[in-house]
Write a protein that holds these residues in place. Structure first.
Motif, PDB file in Angstrom:
ATOM      1  N   TYR A 349      32.914  48.070  -3.562  1.00 44.79           N
ATOM      2  CA  TYR A 349      33.390  48.968  -4.620  1.00 44.79           C
ATOM      3  C   TYR A 349      34.850  49.374  -4.417  1.00 44.79           C
ATOM      4  O   TYR A 349      35.464  49.906  -5.327  1.00 44.79           O
ATOM      5  CB  TYR A 349      32.519  50.217  -4.705  1.00 44.79           C
ATOM      6  CG  TYR A 349      31.255  50.022  -5.507  1.00 44.79           C
ATOM      7  CD1 TYR A 349      31.311  49.775  -6.877  1.00 44.79           C
ATOM      8  CD2 TYR A 349      30.005  50.070  -4.894  1.00 44.79           C
ATOM      9  CE1 TYR A 349      30.150  49.589  -7.610  1.00 44.79           C
ATOM     10  CE2 TYR A 349      28.838  49.882  -5.620  1.00 44.79           C
ATOM     11  CZ  TYR A 349      28.915  49.644  -6.982  1.00 44.79           C
ATOM     12  OH  TYR A 349      27.771  49.455  -7.710  1.00 44.79           O
ATOM     13  N   GLY A 350      35.385  49.109  -3.243  1.00 39.12           N
ATOM     14  CA  GLY A 350      36.781  49.445  -3.000  1.00 39.12           C
ATOM     15  C   GLY A 350      37.754  48.339  -3.375  1.00 39.12           C
ATOM     16  O   GLY A 350      38.961  48.488  -3.157  1.00 39.12           O
ATOM     17  N   ARG A 351      37.250  47.255  -3.961  1.00 37.10           N
ATOM     18  CA  ARG A 351      38.148  46.146  -4.325  1.00 37.10           C
ATOM     19  C   ARG A 351      39.191  46.621  -5.335  1.00 37.10           C
ATOM     20  O   ARG A 351      38.930  47.491  -6.161  1.00 37.10           O
ATOM     21  CB  ARG A 351      37.358  44.981  -4.885  1.00 37.10           C
ATOM     22  CG  ARG A 351      36.864  45.176  -6.315  1.00 37.10           C
ATOM     23  CD  ARG A 351      35.958  44.057  -6.796  1.00 37.10           C
ATOM     24  NE  ARG A 351      34.654  44.126  -6.149  1.00 37.10           N
ATOM     25  CZ  ARG A 351      33.592  43.420  -6.558  1.00 37.10           C
ATOM     26  NH1 ARG A 351      33.708  42.571  -7.550  1.00 37.10           N
ATOM     27  NH2 ARG A 351      32.430  43.552  -5.937  1.00 37.10           N
ATOM     28  N   LYS A 352      40.358  46.030  -5.256  1.00 40.99           N
ATOM     29  CA  LYS A 352      41.456  46.405  -6.161  1.00 40.99           C
ATOM     30  C   LYS A 352      41.307  45.661  -7.475  1.00 40.99           C
ATOM     31  O   LYS A 352      41.174  44.432  -7.501  1.00 40.99           O
ATOM     32  CB  LYS A 352      42.802  46.104  -5.520  1.00 40.99           C
ATOM     33  CG  LYS A 352      43.996  46.539  -6.362  1.00 40.99           C
ATOM     34  CD  LYS A 352      45.297  46.327  -5.605  1.00 40.99           C
ATOM     35  CE  LYS A 352      45.433  47.309  -4.463  1.00 40.99           C
ATOM     36  NZ  LYS A 352      46.760  47.198  -3.791  1.00 40.99           N
ATOM     37  N   VAL A 353      41.350  46.378  -8.581  1.00 44.75           N
ATOM     38  CA  VAL A 353      41.238  45.788  -9.918  1.00 44.75           C
ATOM     39  C   VAL A 353      42.372  46.326 -10.782  1.00 44.75           C
ATOM     40  O   VAL A 353      42.543  47.541 -10.903  1.00 44.75           O
ATOM     41  CB  VAL A 353      39.881  46.132 -10.571  1.00 44.75           C
ATOM     42  CG1 VAL A 353      39.842  45.651 -12.019  1.00 44.75           C
ATOM     43  CG2 VAL A 353      38.734  45.507  -9.779  1.00 44.75           C
ATOM     44  N   ASN A 354      43.143  45.431 -11.367  1.00 47.37           N
ATOM     45  CA  ASN A 354      44.237  45.828 -12.250  1.00 47.37           C
ATOM     46  C   ASN A 354      43.968  45.479 -13.715  1.00 47.37           C
ATOM     47  O   ASN A 354      44.620  46.006 -14.607  1.00 47.37           O
ATOM     48  CB  ASN A 354      45.538  45.173 -11.797  1.00 47.37           C
ATOM     49  CG  ASN A 354      45.923  45.607 -10.388  1.00 47.37           C
ATOM     50  OD1 ASN A 354      45.716  46.762 -10.009  1.00 47.37           O
ATOM     51  ND2 ASN A 354      46.461  44.680  -9.610  1.00 47.37           N
ATOM     52  N   ASP A 355      43.003  44.591 -13.943  1.00 51.98           N
ATOM     53  CA  ASP A 355      42.588  44.228 -15.299  1.00 51.98           C
ATOM     54  C   ASP A 355      41.234  44.878 -15.562  1.00 51.98           C
ATOM     55  O   ASP A 355      40.220  44.491 -14.970  1.00 51.98           O
ATOM     56  CB  ASP A 355      42.486  42.707 -15.424  1.00 51.98           C
ATOM     57  CG  ASP A 355      42.076  42.253 -16.819  1.00 51.98           C
ATOM     58  OD1 ASP A 355      41.801  43.124 -17.680  1.00 51.98           O
ATOM     59  OD2 ASP A 355      42.021  41.036 -17.048  1.00 51.98           O
ATOM     60  N   LEU A 356      41.194  45.858 -16.447  1.00 55.47           N
ATOM     61  CA  LEU A 356      39.965  46.604 -16.688  1.00 55.47           C
ATOM     62  C   LEU A 356      38.850  45.735 -17.250  1.00 55.47           C
ATOM     63  O   LEU A 356      37.673  46.122 -17.176  1.00 55.47           O
ATOM     64  CB  LEU A 356      40.246  47.784 -17.625  1.00 55.47           C
ATOM     65  CG  LEU A 356      41.244  48.830 -17.101  1.00 55.47           C
ATOM     66  CD1 LEU A 356      41.400  49.978 -18.085  1.00 55.47           C
ATOM     67  CD2 LEU A 356      40.823  49.357 -15.730  1.00 55.47           C
ATOM     68  N   ASN A 357      39.165  44.586 -17.772  1.00 52.56           N
ATOM     69  CA  ASN A 357      38.131  43.690 -18.285  1.00 52.56           C
ATOM     70  C   ASN A 357      37.265  43.108 -17.168  1.00 52.56           C
ATOM     71  O   ASN A 357      36.213  42.526 -17.440  1.00 52.56           O
ATOM     72  CB  ASN A 357      38.765  42.554 -19.094  1.00 52.56           C
ATOM     73  CG  ASN A 357      39.338  43.039 -20.414  1.00 52.56           C
ATOM     74  OD1 ASN A 357      38.623  43.581 -21.247  1.00 52.56           O
ATOM     75  ND2 ASN A 357      40.640  42.872 -20.599  1.00 52.56           N
ATOM     76  N   GLU A 358      37.702  43.246 -15.924  1.00 48.28           N
ATOM     77  CA  GLU A 358      36.908  42.758 -14.795  1.00 48.28           C
ATOM     78  C   GLU A 358      35.807  43.733 -14.386  1.00 48.28           C
ATOM     79  O   GLU A 358      34.928  43.381 -13.603  1.00 48.28           O
ATOM     80  CB  GLU A 358      37.818  42.511 -13.585  1.00 48.28           C
ATOM     81  CG  GLU A 358      38.876  41.435 -13.802  1.00 48.28           C
ATOM     82  CD  GLU A 358      39.785  41.297 -12.597  1.00 48.28           C
ATOM     83  OE1 GLU A 358      39.409  41.756 -11.500  1.00 48.28           O
ATOM     84  OE2 GLU A 358      40.893  40.729 -12.749  1.00 48.28           O
ATOM     85  N   LEU A 359      35.838  44.940 -14.916  1.00 46.76           N
ATOM     86  CA  LEU A 359      34.937  45.986 -14.425  1.00 46.76           C
ATOM     87  C   LEU A 359      33.471  45.702 -14.699  1.00 46.76           C
ATOM     88  O   LEU A 359      32.599  46.082 -13.910  1.00 46.76           O
ATOM     89  CB  LEU A 359      35.316  47.338 -15.040  1.00 46.76           C
ATOM     90  CG  LEU A 359      36.687  47.890 -14.647  1.00 46.76           C
ATOM     91  CD1 LEU A 359      36.902  49.248 -15.306  1.00 46.76           C
ATOM     92  CD2 LEU A 359      36.813  48.013 -13.134  1.00 46.76           C
ATOM     93  N   ASP A 360      33.175  45.046 -15.812  1.00 45.39           N
ATOM     94  CA  ASP A 360      31.773  44.853 -16.172  1.00 45.39           C
ATOM     95  C   ASP A 360      31.022  43.994 -15.174  1.00 45.39           C
ATOM     96  O   ASP A 360      29.793  43.972 -15.168  1.00 45.39           O
ATOM     97  CB  ASP A 360      31.670  44.240 -17.578  1.00 45.39           C
ATOM     98  CG  ASP A 360      30.268  44.363 -18.151  1.00 45.39           C
ATOM     99  OD1 ASP A 360      29.640  45.417 -17.957  1.00 45.39           O
ATOM    100  OD2 ASP A 360      29.799  43.399 -18.788  1.00 45.39           O
ATOM    101  N   SER A 361      31.750  43.305 -14.284  1.00 44.54           N
ATOM    102  CA  SER A 361      31.087  42.456 -13.284  1.00 44.54           C
ATOM    103  C   SER A 361      30.570  43.256 -12.091  1.00 44.54           C
ATOM    104  O   SER A 361      29.758  42.742 -11.317  1.00 44.54           O
ATOM    105  CB  SER A 361      32.049  41.370 -12.792  1.00 44.54           C
ATOM    106  OG  SER A 361      33.137  41.943 -12.073  1.00 44.54           O
TER     107      SER A 361
END
Length: 440
Positions: A349-361
């Motif tokens: 859960y601490g992975r870095k995400v900059n594109d919010l479209n990746e969140l659903d995964s």
């Protein structure tokens, strides 16, 4: 804009037809419940409990560090239950309610009456959730709660958290009356139990980049307003006289949290699963900006809980050197659990995400913080021989499920505490932010 699914397009007309045939409101599906996000009631023991991995040979549990959210509660603010009634009154006065709308008003008024004087309070279900968590904790780790083991419990000063704590402690005491239990709820510990006043991280979370990304993401998931045809018979009247977006939000607030009540408000038939899912996705994105790890907020959001994580590390270090088994239990809020889980990088859960479209995964609030969500750090030591801190193992249960940690594995879900400790101290120590409260 994403296309609405066939499910959504046929759901409203079908539901409307059923209401005119006198059909009763449907029961919520499991998906309905989950898409309530942080209103999702704790899923155990109704669902199968996660299977736990036996300790490595020669090791036994002796200590637990814990942080848990309060259990199921009433809404915070009596206005929440009054608002949908007030918004529908113009249609009621003018005879514009469908049969389903008339039934809805009865349901809403019943719930509003039951809610009076209970703003934000723990519900009976919330109490049962915490007693169940404690009972399973004693079954899973009886060695931690044997003899006159020390149990120190702390709560925020909010009554639903205090009562959540007391329900767990009652269950522990019932398991072993000889436990040495202490409990407290004080403003003195709020700086790590519920840290919200952090000007540095708050400013980064409110950055223009974060606001822009969130706004763009939400454009792809517009709200579905087809529910209005189910409860108001005159579309033109609804358009002219009803604040439809406000009514939708008001009904969803009551609907989503109703699973926490002894008598749920049965309004799930007004919203399709597609509509509820897209609402949940908007909520997931908002919470990720506030508490997830992203360059959009310079990675600052999870660091809101650096004081709490430092306290858990410090408490564990102290307990490791004692021969007596022990547990340090803490009871607070969802806005603490989510950034804590991110900061600890539980199950990635601490992975870095900059594109919010990746969140659903991977990022869903119904997994991250249902009512009574909890983190249990369970410590193990060699049986029957002297040991050092370097011999201590740890595994973490997140909502009673074994999770991965940001360190080298020792054996299955078990890690050397020295490795995990270093990983966490590095994470909260290299930020330029103070890891502990300063003296003034």
């Amino acid at each position: 804009m994403k296309l609405l699914s066939l499910t959504r397009r046929v759901a409203a007309p079908l539901a409307l037809a059923l209401t005119f045939l006198g059909a009763q409101a449907v029961e919520p599906t499991q998906a309905n419940r989950k898409y309530a996000n942080y209103y999702y009631a704790y899923p155990y023991p109704e669902n199968p409990l996660p299977q736990l991995t036996a300790a490595p040979k020669g090791y036994e549990p002796f200590h637990i560090e814990h942080y848990g959210r309060h259990g199921s509660r009433w809404h915070i603010g009596s206005w929440v239950y009054r608002q949908p009634i007030d918004l529908l009154r113009p249609a009621e006065r003018n005879g514009k309610l469908t049969p389903r709308g008339v039934e809805l008003m009865k349901q809403l008024r019943k719930t509003e009456k039951q809610s009076r004087g209970r703003s934000g309070e723990l519900t009976p279900l919330g109490a049962r959730q915490h007693r169940g968590i404690a009972e399973r904790m004693t079954r899973n780790f009886p060695e931690v709660f044997k003899g006159d083991a020390n149990v120190d419990a702390k709560s925020t000063v909010v009554i639903r958290c205090v009562l959540s704590m007391e329900n767990e402690l009652r269950a522990l005491q019932a398991f072993n009356p000889d436990l040495n239990i202490t409990s407290d709820a004080s403003g003195a510990t709020m700086f790590y139990m519920n840290n919200e006043n952090d000007s540095i991280t708050n400013a980064k979370v409110s950055s223009e980049a974060a606001k822009k990304a969130l706004k763009e993401y939400k454009k792809d998931y517009p709200s579905d307003y087809s529910f209005i045809d189910l409860i108001i018979s005159d579309p033109q009247f609804a358009k002219d006289s009803i604040k439809i977006p406000e009514l939708r939000s008001a009904l969803l607030r009551v609907t989503n949290n109703s699973q926490s009540l002894e008598e749920p408000t049965p309004t799930w038939d007004l919203f399709s699963e597609d509509a509820l899912k897209e609402d949940a996705m908007r909520g997931d994105a908002s919470w990720f900006i506030s508490y997830g790890n992203s360059d959009l907020t310079e990675g600052a959001a999870p660091l809101r809980q650096r004081y709490l994580l430092y306290n858990m590390i410090e408490s564990a270090d102290t307990s490791i050197m004692s021969e007596k088994p022990s547990a340090n239990l803490r009871f607070g809020h969802d806005v603490v659990v989510v950034p804590l889980v991110t900061l600890m990088d539980l199950d990635g859960y601490g992975r870095k995400v900059n594109d919010l479209n990746e969140l659903d995964s991977f990022w869903h609030l119904y997994d991250l913080t249902p009512m009574a969500t909890n983190v249990q750090m369970v410590f193990y030591r060699p049986k029957g021989r002297k040991y050092t801190a370097d011999d201590v193992l740890v595994k973490v249960l997140f909502n009673e499920k074994e999770v991965t940690l940001p360190a080298k594995k020792f054996n299955g879900p078990y890690y050397k505490w020295s490795d995990v400790r270093k990983a966490y101290l590095d994470r909260i120590g290299d930020t330029g932010l103070p890891p502990v409260q300063k003296d003034y």
